[in-house]
Design a protein around this motif. Structure first.
Motif, PDB file in Angstrom:
ATOM      1  N   UNK A 122     -14.072  72.232  34.478  1.00 24.28           N
ATOM      2  CA  UNK A 122     -13.296  73.177  34.000  1.00 24.28           C
ATOM      3  C   UNK A 122     -13.902  74.614  33.537  1.00 24.28           C
ATOM      4  N   UNK A 123     -14.843  74.321  33.023  1.00 21.59           N
ATOM      5  CA  UNK A 123     -15.972  75.660  32.667  1.00 21.59           C
ATOM      6  C   UNK A 123     -16.304  76.254  33.939  1.00 21.59           C
ATOM      7  N   UNK A 124     -16.777  75.510  34.860  1.00 18.35           N
ATOM      8  CA  UNK A 124     -17.007  76.134  35.928  1.00 18.35           C
ATOM      9  C   UNK A 124     -16.013  77.185  36.699  1.00 18.35           C
ATOM     10  N   UNK A 125     -14.581  76.577  36.765  1.00 16.25           N
ATOM     11  CA  UNK A 125     -13.422  77.105  37.280  1.00 16.25           C
ATOM     12  C   UNK A 125     -13.190  78.466  36.320  1.00 16.25           C
ATOM     13  N   UNK A 126     -13.217  78.336  34.910  1.00 14.78           N
ATOM     14  CA  UNK A 126     -12.993  79.417  34.102  1.00 14.78           C
ATOM     15  C   UNK A 126     -14.101  80.620  34.391  1.00 14.78           C
ATOM     16  N   UNK A 127     -15.456  80.243  34.314  1.00 14.13           N
ATOM     17  CA  UNK A 127     -16.310  81.267  34.447  1.00 14.13           C
ATOM     18  C   UNK A 127     -16.306  81.956  35.451  1.00 14.13           C
ATOM     19  N   UNK A 128     -15.888  81.034  36.833  1.00 14.20           N
ATOM     20  CA  UNK A 128     -16.014  81.707  38.049  1.00 14.20           C
ATOM     21  C   UNK A 128     -14.712  82.891  37.953  1.00 14.20           C
ATOM     22  N   UNK A 129     -13.540  82.540  37.468  1.00 12.69           N
ATOM     23  CA  UNK A 129     -12.454  83.605  37.548  1.00 12.69           C
ATOM     24  C   UNK A 129     -12.911  84.722  36.503  1.00 12.69           C
ATOM     25  N   UNK A 130     -13.760  84.532  35.584  1.00 14.70           N
ATOM     26  CA  UNK A 130     -14.338  85.482  34.666  1.00 14.70           C
ATOM     27  C   UNK A 130     -15.130  86.512  35.580  1.00 14.70           C
TER      28      UNK A 130
END
Length: 207
Positions: free
Chosen positions: A175-183
């Motif tokens: 989940x953090x991987x996806x969110x930070x990727x979008x960031x």
């Protein structure tokens, strides 16, 4: 009349290529294939060899924390370190993910999502490199920590609730991987937009 003497400029500090921080980074890269070989002894079914692989993974993860801290505090930051350190991190995480997926411990979709994010962020950095550097965020550091903890635990021959806890940590890492990727995507697009809005010189370049 004597010409004014320009103020003295502080000497440029250049760290030697061969230093403790870079040695730790290279050591971590060397540990990656060692980890894979140890992990797959007896086709990954040996509990004792899996524990050995965990020790190697843990040592490599610890050097990740040490080399950056030493480089900054001792003034040993080099271009080689800036390039090799993230490569070593991605190699370690990627090797653990692929090994665990081959063994059926981690679903392949998780491996694909995490590795695709890492490759995508790397490409984004190159896409905007002429306009600036996208610094590592706190979310990115949290992502790395969660991934390391989850994968380290899953390298061990866990069963039952211990395995479930490790997987939930890995889900949180995804989940953090996806969110930070979008960031990272948002920051890259904003950086490119700001560069396009700057006035250009006569040669067509952004001053």
């Amino acid at each position: 009349m004597t010409e004014p003497v320009p103020p003295a400029q502080p000497p440029v500090q250049t760290a030697p290529l061969v230093n403790v921080a870079n040695a730790l980074t290279v050591f971590r890269i060397i540990l990656v294939p060692v980890f894979v070989v140890v992990f797959f002894v007896d086709d990954g079914t040996s509990a004792s060899w899996r524990i050995g692989a965990f020790v190697i993974f843990a040592v490599a993860a610890i050097t990740d924390r040490l080399d950056g801290s030493i480089a900054r505090s001792w003034g040993l930051v080099t271009d080689f370190g800036k390039l090799a350190d993230p490569i070593a991190d991605k190699a370690l995480i990627g090797a653990a993910l692929l090994s665990l997926s081959v063994l059926g411990v981690v679903p392949w979709w998780i491996t694909v999502v995490i590795l695709a994010r890492e490759v995508g962020v790397t490409l984004l950095r190159f896409w905007v490199i002429r306009h600036g550097v996208i610094a590592a965020s706190k979310g990115g550091k949290l992502k790395t920590m969660l991934q390391s903890v989850a994968l380290g635990l899953l390298v061990l021959p866990l069963q039952g609730i211990a395995y479930d806890v490790a997987m939930w940590i890995l889900y949180a890492a995804v989940a953090v991987t996806i969110v930070t990727g979008l960031d990272y995507v948002w920051h890259a697009l904003r950086m490119r937009r700001r560069a396009a809005e700057r006035p250009r010189g006569r040669d067509g370049r952004t001053p």
